[in-house]
Design an enzyme around this catalytic site. Structure first.
Site, PDB file in Angstrom:
ATOM      1  N   ASP A  30     114.183  82.210  23.167  1.00 21.06           N
ATOM      2  CA  ASP A  30     114.494  80.710  23.716  1.00 21.06           C
ATOM      3  C   ASP A  30     115.161  80.638  24.006  1.00 21.06           C
ATOM      4  OD1 ASP A  30     114.029  78.184  20.532  1.00 21.06           O
ATOM      5  OD2 ASP A  30     115.186  77.377  22.058  1.00 21.06           O
ATOM      6  N   GLU A 155      98.813  76.137  14.022  1.00 21.80           N
ATOM      7  CA  GLU A 155      99.404  76.710  12.168  1.00 21.80           C
ATOM      8  C   GLU A 155      99.715  75.707  11.423  1.00 21.80           C
ATOM      9  OE1 GLU A 155     101.208  79.395  12.408  1.00 21.80           O
ATOM     10  OE2 GLU A 155     101.390  78.057  10.669  1.00 21.80           O
ATOM     11  N   ARG A 158     103.805  74.072   5.820  1.00 21.95           N
ATOM     12  CA  ARG A 158     104.783  73.587   5.999  1.00 21.95           C
ATOM     13  C   ARG A 158     105.973  73.586   5.528  1.00 21.95           C
ATOM     14  NH1 ARG A 158     102.093  73.709  -0.114  1.00 21.95           N
ATOM     15  NH2 ARG A 158     102.242  75.640   0.732  1.00 21.95           N
ATOM     16  N   GLU A 159     106.919  72.722   5.724  1.00 23.37           N
ATOM     17  CA  GLU A 159     108.075  72.603   5.984  1.00 23.37           C
ATOM     18  C   GLU A 159     108.581  72.955   3.443  1.00 23.37           C
ATOM     19  OE1 GLU A 159     110.820  70.697   7.483  1.00 23.37           O
ATOM     20  OE2 GLU A 159     109.890  70.426   9.231  1.00 23.37           O
ATOM     21  N   ASN A 215      96.054  67.044   9.344  1.00 23.60           N
ATOM     22  CA  ASN A 215      97.225  66.170   9.733  1.00 23.60           C
ATOM     23  C   ASN A 215      96.732  64.742   8.970  1.00 23.60           C
ATOM     24  OD1 ASN A 215      98.865  68.033   9.208  1.00 23.60           O
ATOM     25  ND2 ASN A 215     100.009  68.353  11.207  1.00 23.60           N
ATOM     26  N   GLY A 260     104.717  57.129  -2.357  1.00 21.45           N
ATOM     27  CA  GLY A 260     106.348  56.626  -2.935  1.00 21.45           C
ATOM     28  C   GLY A 260     106.784  56.475  -1.734  1.00 21.45           C
ATOM     29  N   CYS A 267     106.244  66.181  12.086  1.00 26.74           N
ATOM     30  CA  CYS A 267     104.879  66.666  11.778  1.00 26.74           C
ATOM     31  C   CYS A 267     103.883  65.361  12.176  1.00 26.74           C
ATOM     32  CB  CYS A 267     104.564  67.550  11.497  1.00 26.74           C
ATOM     33  SG  CYS A 267     104.721  69.142  12.178  1.00 26.74           S
ATOM     34  N   LYS A 270     104.288  61.724  14.452  1.00 22.01           N
ATOM     35  CA  LYS A 270     104.106  61.826  15.563  1.00 22.01           C
ATOM     36  C   LYS A 270     102.784  62.491  15.926  1.00 22.01           C
ATOM     37  CE  LYS A 270     104.603  66.349  16.523  1.00 22.01           C
ATOM     38  NZ  LYS A 270     103.651  67.120  17.376  1.00 22.01           N
TER      39      LYS A 270
HETATM   40  C1  UDX Z   1     102.709  68.778   7.438  1.00 24.14           C
HETATM   41  C2  UDX Z   1     101.326  69.911   7.562  1.00 24.14           C
HETATM   42  O1  UDX Z   1     100.972  69.315   5.625  1.00 24.14           O
HETATM   43  C3  UDX Z   1     101.004  70.657   7.053  1.00 24.14           C
HETATM   44  O2  UDX Z   1      99.896  71.368   7.046  1.00 24.14           O
HETATM   45  C4  UDX Z   1     101.303  71.396   8.930  1.00 24.14           C
HETATM   46  O3  UDX Z   1     101.105  71.857   9.576  1.00 24.14           O
HETATM   47  C5  UDX Z   1     102.934  69.861   9.453  1.00 24.14           C
HETATM   48  O4  UDX Z   1     102.524  69.250   8.692  1.00 24.14           O
HETATM   49  P1  UDX Z   1     105.704  69.216   6.385  1.00 24.14           P
HETATM   50  O5  UDX Z   1     105.187  67.739   7.483  1.00 24.14           O
HETATM   51  O6  UDX Z   1     105.554  70.116   6.385  1.00 24.14           O
HETATM   52  O7  UDX Z   1     103.672  69.475   6.356  1.00 24.14           O
HETATM   53  O8  UDX Z   1     105.403  68.280   4.960  1.00 24.14           O
HETATM   54  P2  UDX Z   1     104.158  67.378   3.908  1.00 24.14           P
HETATM   55  O9  UDX Z   1     104.468  68.597   2.820  1.00 24.14           O
HETATM   56  O10 UDX Z   1     102.662  67.924   4.914  1.00 24.14           O
HETATM   57  O11 UDX Z   1     104.759  66.678   3.363  1.00 24.14           O
HETATM   58  C6  UDX Z   1     104.679  65.344   4.612  1.00 24.14           C
HETATM   59  C7  UDX Z   1     105.060  63.907   4.249  1.00 24.14           C
HETATM   60  O12 UDX Z   1     104.665  63.888   3.456  1.00 24.14           O
HETATM   61  C8  UDX Z   1     106.486  64.254   3.374  1.00 24.14           C
HETATM   62  O13 UDX Z   1     107.638  63.605   4.063  1.00 24.14           O
HETATM   63  C9  UDX Z   1     106.565  63.856   1.850  1.00 24.14           C
HETATM   64  O14 UDX Z   1     107.732  63.156   0.997  1.00 24.14           O
HETATM   65  C10 UDX Z   1     105.034  62.747   2.281  1.00 24.14           C
HETATM   66  N1  UDX Z   1     104.246  63.222   0.571  1.00 24.14           N
HETATM   67  C11 UDX Z   1     103.436  64.295   0.649  1.00 24.14           C
HETATM   68  C12 UDX Z   1     103.764  62.142  -0.082  1.00 24.14           C
HETATM   69  O15 UDX Z   1     104.662  60.693   0.262  1.00 24.14           O
HETATM   70  N2  UDX Z   1     103.020  62.226  -0.466  1.00 24.14           N
HETATM   71  C13 UDX Z   1     102.806  63.308  -1.142  1.00 24.14           C
HETATM   72  O16 UDX Z   1     101.678  62.927  -2.090  1.00 24.14           O
HETATM   73  C14 UDX Z   1     102.492  64.521  -0.585  1.00 24.14           C
END
Ligand code: UDX
Length: 467
Positions: A30, A155, A158-159, A215, A260, A267, A270
């Site tokens: 880094d 990649e 998911r976080e 995504n 919700g 991710c 953007k």
């Molecule tokens: C996402 C993708 O899932 C992952 O595959 C990629 O590598 C990175 O982007 P992440 O950003 O960690 O992962 O979150 P994710 O679990 O996908 O949720 C994204 C957002 O959607 C969150 O704010 C979550 O609250 C919202 N969400 C998710 C909903 O509002 N409803 C749902 O049913 C699912």
């Protein structure tokens, strides 16, 4: 095989620790010396379940170390993963490619042996081809020895599940231009392949597009159900039952249909904007136009929470007759909303964009909290992990260290991130802390009848406020 991982954020730090767990010797690089020092001490600068244990384990075993030196990794590693960020450019939709470009050039300048560079960052289609030329030109100009190839390996982690998603991915996608590059990557991911993980070897463009397509689809699924929320909020009906019912159709599936306050994070938002910007550059302006609509639906959910807060408080605080839903208060609160919110004590539960994360990037929850504060509400914020990151962005909100402290004396509580701690709340106890037992469930995770039985005025996204 020796691996380097360039960039030690959510993606890079997870990848580095997981590669060490798989048995490789790994160096994480880094450009931020403070991050490198912290990681070298086994301290993770962000919250990710299961990752601190892996970091400590492999720093101690000597299999994982960190550096700021490109010369060191360039001389040492056989494979270099690029896991730096591609954030949205300020004031634009397109992705900021400066960190990926800088990493590629720095690697190209410091490798003097055979090596494979593997891009993992989410990038606009066409990036890998452009970087392959950039890397070759840089190395030719410097007259460096060794053959350096580029592959793209998006990649999907998911976080909150980053370790699991990296160690046991549901698919592996590689964009390669030679059989040798594919063989190297098969060796890196041998354990997952042996466990039967689908392996998709393809060209650069497909590999890049797989990530943004995934995504975009997920964002669309969330906005699709949230668009139906706008209907059920108006005419009645149960958005959760609707999602369950359509989700039973295996062609649709129930996951990512949770209505919700919408999607946020580093991710989804953007990536759908960057995709639109990229296809416009390609002259395909209309192709991804529906994603602008998905973005709009998503942002309107935040308006809706602010509007519901005004509706609920105008009744509970000011004794006004309940107003029927109206189309959202919008980004700038109208004078009536300001009057209603002014001085109202609102408890905000959750500021991260999702539970089990401390990430507040593009967080709907934090946006709503800040808007209520800006409109004059007295906002108390509690998040199990996100307070510090939120305070760095919006320092003027009142951050408290417990759920109870946020609820104390509140006229309204809004659940904005579905942490387990909030789902397990006892409404009877919550009512004893609040000035007025009033709740908005912006994630649809609480049972309305339980809360109403405990004396609460209860409102939720996707449900008509006045039944
Ligand atoms: C996402 C993708 O899932 C992952 O595959 C990629 O590598 C990175 O982007 P992440 O950003 O960690 O992962 O979150 P994710 O679990 O996908 O949720 C994204 C957002 O959607 C969150 O704010 C979550 O609250 C919202 N969400 C998710 C909903 O509002 N409803 C749902 O049913 C699912």
């Amino acid at each position: 095989m020796k691996l380097s991982v360039i960039g030690t954020g959510y993606l890079g730090a997870t990848h580095a620790a997981c590669m060490a767990e798989l048995g490789f010797e790994v160096v994480g690089l880094d450009i931020d010396p403070a991050k490198v020092e912290a990681l070298s001490r086994g301290e993770l600068p962000f919250h990710e379940p299961g990752l601190p244990e892996l970091l400590i384990k492999h720093v101690a075993s000597g299999r994982l170390r960190f550096t700021t030196s490109y010369a060191e990794v360039g001389a040492w590693a056989d494979v270099h993963f690029i896991g730096v960020g591609t954030p949205q450019r300020p004031g634009e939709s397109a992705a900021d490619m400066r960190y990926v470009d800088a990493a590629a050039v720095s690697l190209a300048e410091h490798i003097s042996r055979d090596a494979l560079i593997v891009g993992k960052s989410t990038v606009p289609v066409g990036t890998a081809e452009r970087l392959a030329t950039l890397i070759a030109d840089t190395r030719d100009a410097a007259g460096l020895p060794g053959a350096v190839e580029l592959a793209w390996n998006p990649e999907f982690l998911r976080e909150g599940f980053a370790v699991k998603d990296t160690l046991t991915p549901d698919r592996l996608v590689v964009g390669v231009t030679s059989a040798q590059a594919e063989d190297v990557l098969r060796e890196v991911y041998a354990q997952a392949l042996a466990a039967g993980t689908p392996w998709i070897a393809t060209d650069y463009a497909t590999a890049e597009l797989v990530k943004v397509a995934a995504n975009a689809f997920l964002a669309t699924k969330i906005s699709f159900i949230n668009a139906f929320s706008e209907i059920t909020e108006q005419v009645g009906g149960d958005i959760g039952t609707l999602a369950d019912a359509i989700g039973h159709d295996p062609r649709i599936g129930r996951r990512f249909l949770n209505a919700g306050v919408g999607f946020g994070g580093g991710c989804l938002p953007k990536d759908i904007r960057a995709l639109q910007a990229r296809v416009s550059e390609l002259g395909l302006d209309r192709t991804m136009r529906f994603l602008a609509e998905m973005d709009d639906i998503n942002l309107r959910r935040r308006d809706r929470v602010v509007d519901l807060a005004v509706q609920v408080l105008s009744h509970t605080l000011h004794g006004a007759p309940r107003r029927a839903p109206n189309g959202g208060a919008g980004h700038t609160p109208d004078p009536v909303s300001v009057q209603v919110l002014n001085g109202a004590r609102i408890a905000i539960l959750g500021v991260t964009f999702k539970p089990d994360s401390d990430d507040v990037r593009d967080s709907p929850a934090l946006d709503v909290a800040n808007r209520l504060y800006t409109a004059g509400a007295d906002v108390a914020v509690y998040d199990p992990k996100g307070n510090a990151n939120a305070a760095a962005r919006f320092p003027r909100l009142d951050y408290v260290n417990t759920c109870e402290a946020a609820l104390q004396g509140a006229d309204l509580v809004i659940l904005l991130t579905e942490w387990d701690e909030f789902k397990a709340l006892d409404p009877t106890h919550v009512a004893t802390l609040m000035a007025r037992p009033t709740i908005i469930d912006a994630r649809n995770v609480l049972d309305p009848s339980t809360w109403r039985q405990a004396g609460f005025t209860h409102a939720a996204l996707g449900h008509r406020y006045i039944d």
